[in-house]
Design a protein around this motif. Structure first.
Motif, PDB file in Angstrom:
ATOM      1  N   GLY A 269      39.240  39.997  35.966  1.00 43.10           N
ATOM      2  CA  GLY A 269      39.745  38.631  35.924  1.00 43.10           C
ATOM      3  C   GLY A 269      39.878  37.973  37.274  1.00 43.10           C
ATOM      4  N   GLY A 270      39.035  38.370  38.235  1.00 41.37           N
ATOM      5  CA  GLY A 270      39.137  37.806  39.580  1.00 41.37           C
ATOM      6  C   GLY A 270      40.333  38.322  40.356  1.00 41.37           C
ATOM      7  N   LYS A 271      40.936  39.418  39.886  1.00 39.23           N
ATOM      8  CA  LYS A 271      42.113  39.998  40.535  1.00 39.23           C
ATOM      9  C   LYS A 271      41.849  41.454  40.882  1.00 39.23           C
ATOM     10  CE  LYS A 271      45.249  37.035  37.818  1.00 39.23           C
ATOM     11  NZ  LYS A 271      45.734  36.200  38.914  1.00 39.23           N
ATOM     12  N   ILE A 272      42.638  41.971  41.803  1.00 42.74           N
ATOM     13  CA  ILE A 272      42.532  43.361  42.220  1.00 42.74           C
ATOM     14  C   ILE A 272      43.859  44.057  41.953  1.00 42.74           C
ATOM     15  CG2 ILE A 272      43.142  42.787  44.629  1.00 42.74           C
ATOM     16  CD1 ILE A 272      41.235  45.107  45.468  1.00 42.74           C
ATOM     17  N   SER A 273      43.789  45.289  41.457  1.00 44.87           N
ATOM     18  CA  SER A 273      44.992  46.048  41.114  1.00 44.87           C
ATOM     19  C   SER A 273      44.819  47.509  41.513  1.00 44.87           C
ATOM     20  CB  SER A 273      45.279  45.986  39.610  1.00 44.87           C
ATOM     21  OG  SER A 273      45.404  44.670  39.143  1.00 44.87           O
ATOM     22  N   LEU A 274      45.937  48.137  41.883  1.00 41.85           N
ATOM     23  CA  LEU A 274      45.982  49.580  42.117  1.00 41.85           C
ATOM     24  C   LEU A 274      46.614  50.232  40.889  1.00 41.85           C
ATOM     25  CD1 LEU A 274      45.639  52.017  44.066  1.00 41.85           C
ATOM     26  CD2 LEU A 274      47.943  51.527  44.907  1.00 41.85           C
ATOM     27  N   ILE A 275      45.945  51.236  40.341  1.00 40.88           N
ATOM     28  CA  ILE A 275      46.339  51.827  39.070  1.00 40.88           C
ATOM     29  C   ILE A 275      46.693  53.301  39.248  1.00 40.88           C
ATOM     30  CG2 ILE A 275      45.605  52.312  36.698  1.00 40.88           C
ATOM     31  CD1 ILE A 275      45.777  49.313  37.369  1.00 40.88           C
ATOM     32  N   LYS A 276      47.703  53.734  38.508  1.00 38.79           N
ATOM     33  CA  LYS A 276      48.076  55.149  38.476  1.00 38.79           C
ATOM     34  C   LYS A 276      48.018  55.655  37.045  1.00 38.79           C
ATOM     35  CE  LYS A 276      51.901  58.327  39.512  1.00 38.79           C
ATOM     36  NZ  LYS A 276      53.292  58.403  40.042  1.00 38.79           N
ATOM     37  N   LYS A 291      49.035  54.775  31.755  1.00 42.19           N
ATOM     38  CA  LYS A 291      48.414  53.947  32.786  1.00 42.19           C
ATOM     39  C   LYS A 291      49.429  52.937  33.297  1.00 42.19           C
ATOM     40  CE  LYS A 291      44.880  50.407  33.499  1.00 42.19           C
ATOM     41  NZ  LYS A 291      44.055  49.367  32.842  1.00 42.19           N
ATOM     42  N   THR A 292      49.618  52.900  34.623  1.00 46.51           N
ATOM     43  CA  THR A 292      50.605  52.007  35.228  1.00 46.51           C
ATOM     44  C   THR A 292      49.975  51.226  36.366  1.00 46.51           C
ATOM     45  OG1 THR A 292      52.345  53.649  34.767  1.00 46.51           O
ATOM     46  CG2 THR A 292      52.890  51.870  36.293  1.00 46.51           C
ATOM     47  N   ILE A 293      50.294  49.960  36.464  1.00 50.72           N
ATOM     48  CA  ILE A 293      49.871  49.148  37.615  1.00 50.72           C
ATOM     49  C   ILE A 293      50.909  49.339  38.713  1.00 50.72           C
ATOM     50  CG2 ILE A 293      49.380  46.833  38.480  1.00 50.72           C
ATOM     51  CD1 ILE A 293      48.606  46.040  35.635  1.00 50.72           C
ATOM     52  N   ILE A 294      50.510  49.866  39.855  1.00 52.90           N
ATOM     53  CA  ILE A 294      51.448  50.098  40.951  1.00 52.90           C
ATOM     54  C   ILE A 294      51.195  49.175  42.142  1.00 52.90           C
ATOM     55  CG2 ILE A 294      51.929  52.471  40.290  1.00 52.90           C
ATOM     56  CD1 ILE A 294      49.956  53.425  42.384  1.00 52.90           C
ATOM     57  N   GLY A 295      50.146  48.370  42.058  1.00 55.16           N
ATOM     58  CA  GLY A 295      49.863  47.374  43.085  1.00 55.16           C
ATOM     59  C   GLY A 295      49.131  46.206  42.481  1.00 55.16           C
ATOM     60  N   GLY A 296      49.628  44.986  42.707  1.00 52.51           N
ATOM     61  CA  GLY A 296      48.996  43.810  42.131  1.00 52.51           C
ATOM     62  C   GLY A 296      49.472  43.542  40.722  1.00 52.51           C
ATOM     63  N   PRO A 297      48.658  42.829  39.926  1.00 48.46           N
ATOM     64  CA  PRO A 297      47.348  42.257  40.319  1.00 48.46           C
ATOM     65  C   PRO A 297      47.511  41.053  41.251  1.00 48.46           C
ATOM     66  CG  PRO A 297      47.914  41.603  38.073  1.00 48.46           C
ATOM     67  CD  PRO A 297      48.968  42.559  38.500  1.00 48.46           C
ATOM     68  N   GLU A 298      46.578  40.936  42.178  1.00 50.76           N
ATOM     69  CA  GLU A 298      46.548  39.826  43.126  1.00 50.76           C
ATOM     70  C   GLU A 298      45.177  39.167  43.084  1.00 50.76           C
ATOM     71  OE1 GLU A 298      48.839  38.511  44.880  1.00 50.76           O
ATOM     72  OE2 GLU A 298      50.463  39.996  44.898  1.00 50.76           O
ATOM     73  N   ASN A 299      45.156  37.863  43.294  1.00 52.01           N
ATOM     74  CA  ASN A 299      43.900  37.116  43.305  1.00 52.01           C
ATOM     75  C   ASN A 299      43.030  37.536  44.485  1.00 52.01           C
ATOM     76  OD1 ASN A 299      44.268  35.461  41.008  1.00 52.01           O
ATOM     77  ND2 ASN A 299      45.650  34.136  42.180  1.00 52.01           N
ATOM     78  N   LEU A 300      41.765  37.839  44.202  1.00 53.90           N
ATOM     79  CA  LEU A 300      40.835  38.191  45.273  1.00 53.90           C
ATOM     80  C   LEU A 300      40.672  37.063  46.275  1.00 53.90           C
ATOM     81  CD1 LEU A 300      38.052  40.036  43.257  1.00 53.90           C
ATOM     82  CD2 LEU A 300      39.472  41.028  45.057  1.00 53.90           C
ATOM     83  N   GLU A 301      40.719  35.831  45.801  1.00 54.65           N
ATOM     84  CA  GLU A 301      40.511  34.686  46.691  1.00 54.65           C
ATOM     85  C   GLU A 301      41.543  34.661  47.813  1.00 54.65           C
ATOM     86  OE1 GLU A 301      38.025  32.883  46.898  1.00 54.65           O
ATOM     87  OE2 GLU A 301      37.029  32.737  44.954  1.00 54.65           O
ATOM     88  N   LYS A 302      42.753  35.164  47.559  1.00 54.88           N
ATOM     89  CA  LYS A 302      43.771  35.221  48.607  1.00 54.88           C
ATOM     90  C   LYS A 302      43.308  36.117  49.745  1.00 54.88           C
ATOM     91  CE  LYS A 302      48.026  35.900  47.561  1.00 54.88           C
ATOM     92  NZ  LYS A 302      49.247  36.466  46.936  1.00 54.88           N
TER      93      LYS A 302
END
Length: 310
Positions: A269-276, A291-302
């Motif tokens: 979705g145009g975002k980046i996430s760190l997954i555990k 499955k857990t999101i431990i970073g993000g999600p953040e927009n790649l454009e940033k």
């Protein structure tokens, strides 16, 4: 550290010339998994404890339409001189990888522990070994490795802005594990492998076993990202890293050999996430893989914006 980054222009030119180019957009689903270290199933097989977690992650990403980028050190070819035992012990995993390949959703990048995959002669030697074993032994692995291309890195081009993410294993800035990889391999294969099994000894040259060394490599890679003004995704150090956009543009997907956990990076979705991915216990004391999101999600454009500011 600066000296190790002085050749970055040549390195990036080499990646742009020989690397895999993947165009993607906000509808794309991509996952980076590195440092799997598939082994022979014995005491020195680092993946053995996380085998089921890793398989669960692969199954999820296949069923949900992700492109899988294995970002180096997929197979442990320092401890093991060939692929025979790896193929035997992980034939179910290679069946899953073949599914990705058949759907044109697999990209394999080599790292320092499987750098021999870059040599076509190594694959031909494996073909002969498997043929001599007979009865279709290891066909899941050898069918894949005989047909796929192994890359040093990947250029991911985000459309329509045409901003690039550069993904590679990360050993390229680590002198001991790049320029001296044959010496390091010899020590791992003939000395440290057995000390690890008997006394829990960890190789001192490995950034995965040495916090200070891993942190230094991560610092070099972070400097490289800012110097080149490119978002970078690596593995190698086993340190999962997910910076705030104004703090850095270097990401690390971690590894598959943490105690009871696997980490990776997703682009969706145009975002980046760190997954555990990890084993958890529910209220009825039943084990399950979560499955857990431990970073993000953040927009790649940033991150693309801040890349130009460094």
């Amino acid at each position: 550290m600066k000296e190790q980054c002085t050749e970055s222009n040549d390195f990036f030119k080499r990646l742009y010339k020989n690397g895999k180019l993947i165009e993607f957009d906000e509808k794309s689903k991509i996952v980076f998994i590195s440092d799997v270290h598939r082994g022979d199933g014995g005491y020195a097989d680092s993946l053995r404890q996380n085998r089921n977690i890793y398989k669960a992650a692969l199954g999820f990403y296949y069923e949900n339409g992700y492109t899988l980028i294995e970002l180096g050190d997929g197979d442990e070819l320092w401890k093991n001189k060939d692929c025979l035992d790896i193929a035997y012990n992980y034939k179910d995993v290679f069946s899953m990888l073949n599914n990705f390949y058949d759907d044109n959703r697999l990209c394999l990048v080599y790292g320092n522990h499987d750098i021999v995959k870059a040599n076509p002669e190594f694959i031909k030697r494996q073909e002969r070994l498997f043929a001599n074993a007979g009865n279709g032994f290891g066909r899941e692995m050898i069918n894949l490795y005989s047909n796929i291309t192994f890359y040093e890195g990947v250029i991911l081009r985000y459309m329509p802005s045409k901003e690039d993410i550069i993904a590679f294993h990360g050993h390229q800035v680590d002198f001991i594990n790049c320029e001296m990889w044959k010496t390091s391999r010899f020590l791992v294969r003939h000395v440290w492998r057995f000390m690890e099994g008997v006394a829990g000894f960890k190789p001192p040259t490995s950034p995965a076993s040495n916090y200070d060394k891993g942190t230094k490599i991560d610092h070099i890679l972070g400097h490289l990202a800012r110097k080149e003004k490119k978002v970078i995704i690596c593995g190698h150090t086993h340190n999962d890293i997910f910076p705030e956009a104004d703090e850095g543009i270097y990401f690390n997907d971690g590894c598959c050999v943490f105690p009871s956990a696997v980490t990776c990076i997703e682009l969706t979705g145009g975002k980046i996430s760190l997954i555990k991915w990890a084993i958890e216990v529910d209220s009825k004391d039943v084990l399950y893989i979560n499955k857990t999101i431990i970073g993000g999600p953040e927009n790649l454009e940033k991150y693309f914006y801040y890349a130009k500011q460094f």
